[in-house]
Structure formats: structure tokens, C-alpha cells
Design an enzyme around this catalytic site. Structure first.
Site, PDB file in Angstrom:
ATOM      1  N   GLU A 172     113.608  -5.587   0.207  1.00  0.00           N
ATOM      2  CA  GLU A 172     114.923  -5.334   0.802  1.00  0.00           C
ATOM      3  C   GLU A 172     114.838  -4.562   2.123  1.00  0.00           C
ATOM      4  O   GLU A 172     115.333  -3.438   2.240  1.00  0.00           O
ATOM      5  CB  GLU A 172     115.828  -4.620  -0.189  1.00  0.00           C
ATOM      6  N   GLU A 360     114.863  -9.697  -8.348  1.00  0.00           N
ATOM      7  CA  GLU A 360     115.620  -8.600  -8.952  1.00  0.00           C
ATOM      8  C   GLU A 360     117.020  -9.089  -9.282  1.00  0.00           C
ATOM      9  O   GLU A 360     117.641  -9.807  -8.497  1.00  0.00           O
ATOM     10  CB  GLU A 360     115.751  -7.389  -8.016  1.00  0.00           C
TER      11      GLU A 360
END
Length: 453
Positions: A172, A360
Site C-alpha cells: 500500500e 488483504e
């Protein structure tokens, strides 16, 4: 949407990967042990008001000492893949230069334990915890970080590449640039829109450079990077809201994937990004691209945005889920499995993407703990609905190859401290006792095909 009471593990195919994801700083603890140096989050957490309740990750889940039992839980629950990140500060305390052998030894023990249990280890090279020694030198704003990151990656592949095939370069990166260097909500707590552009560019360069280092040093490596993605809606059909949604999509979903695919930065939807050219050197356009084996897609919520004159540069604001009368998690994030389906379909349109791993996905809810049982019916329903959405996309041709649930156990949830619980396993942070939640039990049953609802 596929009926959730009809899904089964078999529907996803025999080669579909099932696992759990974790991050070093959130679970390891032992921040002052065996030669580990400070990272930016250690320093950030010491500043009053930065972390909810003043929490710190000094002990976290004590995974550093309890990884044996925790990995045995992973095996017992039926997961075959375990994603964890390497602490750069534990490996190279000064960020570059001398390597800490005790750090290498720890991750070797962890990897060997995984393999002994029949669990495939997945390494994430960078999950937000930058050595403080590098932060002092400018951190991600300093162009030299491309060289530092490449050297760090070489240390990791030399130490672990003989046994680890699956690698994720960055986790991320948009969160690092946006929350860490623009809004200041995450470490290192920097504020200012002009921090954003150099940080984005250096992260994007490292994303590709890390991939190249792994490719050059690890035979048959399976290499990816993990992008946090949210399906973006415009609040209305007003052209200003529609343009705001396109800008939000450029920032949240396109900013790091498109340079990696050789498409450049998404300046068409967000012209401000053209100013990143001032940080580009000769050859950078080519250096941004790397032929990843997979893209890790991480999805937690959908986003609704509208135009706003009060937010210079981006000219938009989010319409909170809590004000839209939609289901939400304990963190106020919208529960919208169709958003997972839509973002998978959106990424399918990139013909350059070979495979997608949902690297995720999970939710924080207020768990009901009593008598050594943890009831979390909302999380069970969350997983059922989101898995059904993934299955629908897969059945329609999206090449999604695996699912890594976030997360194995309750942990230090960054700025939320210990107040937000995402785990399949409940952790009593005082006693360090682990208790498998109902969601963990449901997934165990699902993976062993003993029940589906």
C-alpha cells in the site's frame, strides 16, 4: 451475487491459494531486542496524541517469541500460505551498511518453521516501518532511498531466496505517501501536499527496482506488489462530482499500478500529477515499469466522493459511510462486497496484469468475548459476502488466484493502536492468550469443506 450459503472452497478450484496476512511492526514486538534499530513508527508512537490511547507496539503480539505456536494455529486453521513482512530495522538497523545477523536468524527460523508445517512463506519487503536512521535523512523524500531499498532487497533475497518463492515488494504505497507524508496521520507524521509528489515517485521507482532485484537473484520467483484499492462512486451525476470521482480513482487505484505497467502516472484524470515531472530523471519513465507476476489487490471498503472547494489540489471530499445509511465496520468503513467485485472487474481491464491475488481483505468489529469464546457474527458474514463477490468475479473470467485474509490475529493497528481488532484470533494483550474467534472457526470449516454457513 452468488448466494453465500452455496459457496464452497471447491468452487474456487484446486489451485486457488488460501492464506493469512500479517505485518512485522503490528505483531512482532521485541522492538529493543537482538540488535533491532528504531523505525519511524517507534518514534511516531512516542509523540502525544498520535496513537489512540497512547498505545505502542513495544510488545504487540509478541510474535517474535511466539511464532511457533502462532504458525501452528495457521496450520490448524487450514491455511497454506502465510504472508509476513520483514522489519528493515531488524535486518539493517542503520538503514544501510552493517547487517544484523540476529535479524536474519529470526526470519530464517520463521521461514523454516513455515516450511516444516507445510505452509508457504510470503515475504513483504516493506510494510510501512522505515528505519529511523533513514527517516532522519529525509526518508521517502530522499532520492537515495532507491539505492538504499535495492541494497536492502539484495540482503533479503540473499538470506531467504533459497526457500522463499513468493514476494511482495511494497504494501500500500499510497498510504505511505498520503497518510505518512501528506496528512501526517501515520509515521513519520509529515504534513504538506508538496511532500506527496517526490514520495510517490520514489516509492514507484522502488516498487519496480525491488522487483528487478528479486528477479535477478531468486530462481522461479513469484513477484508482486500490493495496492490498496477502493471502488469509487460519484455522489451524484453532477459533472463536478463525476470529475471528483475520477480524481479519487486516480489517487486510490491507478497511481501505483499504472506506472508499474508502463502506462505512466494517471495525469489524464488528475492533471496535478504532471508536476511529478520535476522529480523525474532521465530514464525514470522506463525504470518505473516492471513485469510483475501478480498484483496484490487489497480491498476493505468502497468510497463515495463529491466535489469540494474546501480541499485545494484534489477538490473533493469523501461522503462518510456513517452518513449514508449503509452497513459499516467498527471503524466506520462501508461494508460493500459489490465494491470488491467491481474493483476486481476494473483491474481485469488492465491487459498487462497476469494474475491477481487478493492479498488483504478483512474487517474490524466489536467482538463479544466471554468464557473463552469470541462471537463475531458480523465478521463471519463479512467473509461470506466478500468471498462470494470474489467467486462471482472469478467465474466471470477475472484471473484471481488467491485470497489472504487480514489478519491472523488482533494486533497493533497503526494509529488505532490496539482498539481496532481485525483478527481471526482474539489476543489478550496482557496475557498474550490466543482464542480463535467464530470467524476463524468458520474459515477453518470452509477450508476443510465441513460447512459453508
Amino acid at each position: 451475487m452468488t448466494k453465500i450459503d452455496c459457496i464452497s472452497k471447491a468452487d474456487f478450484g484446486t489451485d486457488f491459494l488460501w492464506g493469512v496476512a500479517t505485518a512485522a511492526y503490528q505483531i512482532e514486538g521485541a522492538v529493543n531486542e537482538d540488535g533491532r534499530g528504531d523505525c519511524n513508527w517507534d518514534v511516531f508512537a512516542k509523540k502525544n496524541g498520535k496513537i489512540k490511547n497512547g498505545d505502542r507496539a513495544t510488545f504487540a503480539c509478541d510474535f517474535y517469541h511466539r511464532y511457533d505456536e502462532d504458525l501452528e494455529l495457521v496450520q490448524a486453521m487450514g491455511f497454506k500460505e502465510f504472508r509476513f513482512s520483514i522489519s528493515w530495522s531488524r535486518m539493517i538497523p542503520g538503514g544501510f551498511g552493517d547487517v544484523n545477523q540476529k535479524g536474519i536468524d529470526f526470519y530464517n527460523r520463521l521461514i523454516n518453521k513455515c516450511l516444516s508445517l507445510g505452509i508457504e512463506p510470503w515475504i513483504t519487503l516493506y510494510h510501512w516501518d522505515l528505519p529511523q536512521a533513514l527517516e532522519v535523512l529525509g526518508g521517502w523524500k530522499n532520492r537515495k532511498i532507491v539505492e538504499w531499498f535495492a541494497d536492502y532487497t539484495k540482503v533479503c533475497v540473499a538470506a531467504f531466496g533459497d526457500r522463499v518463492r513468493s514476494w511482495i515488494v511494497l504494501n500500500e504505497p499510497m498510504a505511505v505517501a498520503g497518510l505518512g507524508y501528506t496528512t501526517g496521520l501515520h509515521a513519520p507524521g509529515k504534513k504538506g501536499v508538496w511532500n506527496f509528489l517526490p514520495v510517490v515517485h520514489h516509492l514507484a521507482l522502488c516498487q519496480a527496482e525491488g522487483g528487478r532485484v528479486i528477479r535477478d537473484h531468486v530462481a522461479n520467483a513469484y513477484i508482486g506488489t500490493a495496492i490498496s484499492c477502493s471502488y469509487v462512486h460519484a455522489y451524484s451525476t453532477n459533472p463536478r462530482d463525476v470529475r471528483a470521482a475520477k480524481r479519487a480513482d486516480a489517487l486510490m487505484n491507478r497511481l501505483f499500478i499504472e506506472p508499474a505497467l508502463g502506462l505512466g502516472y494517471p495525469t489524464d484524470a488528475f492533471p496535478f500529477l504532471k508536476q511529478i515531472n520535476q522529480y523525474m530523471l532521465a530514464g525514470d519513465a522506463e525504470k518505473l515499469a516492471f513485469d510483475f507476476d501478480f498484483i496484490g489487490l487489497q480491498n476493505y471498503f468502497s468510497v463515495v466522493v463529491k466535489h469540494s472547494y474546501l480541499a485545494p489540489v484534489v477538490w473533493l471530499k469523501e461522503v462518510p459511510a456513517t452518513l449514508r445509511n449503509v452497513p459499516t465496520t467498527a471503524m466506520g468503513w462501508e461494508v460493500n462486497p459489490d465494491g470488491m467485485y467491481q474493483i476486481l472487474k476494473q483491474f481485469e481491464k488492465y491487459k498487462e496484469i497476469k494474475e491477481i491475488i487478493v492479498s488483504e481483505n478483512g474487517a474490524a468489529f466489536d467482538d463479544d468475548f466471554s468464557e473463552n469464546e469470541v462471537s463475531d457474527k458480523q465478521r463471519v458474514l463479512f467473509f461470506q459476502q466478500y468471498l462470494a463477490a470474489i467467486l462471482k468475479a472469478k467465474q466471470e473470467g477475472v484471473n484471481v488466484k488467491g485470497y489472504l485474509a487480514w489478519t491472523l490475529m488482533d494486533n497493533f493497528e497503526w494509529a488505532e493502536g490496539y482498539s481496532a481488532r481485525f483478527g481471526l484470533v482474539f489476543v489478550d494483550f496482557e496475557s498474550q492468550q490466543r482464542t480463535v474467534k467464530d470467524s476463524g472457526k468458520w474459515l477453518t470449516g470452509f477450508l476443510n469443506e465441513t460447512k459453508t454457513s
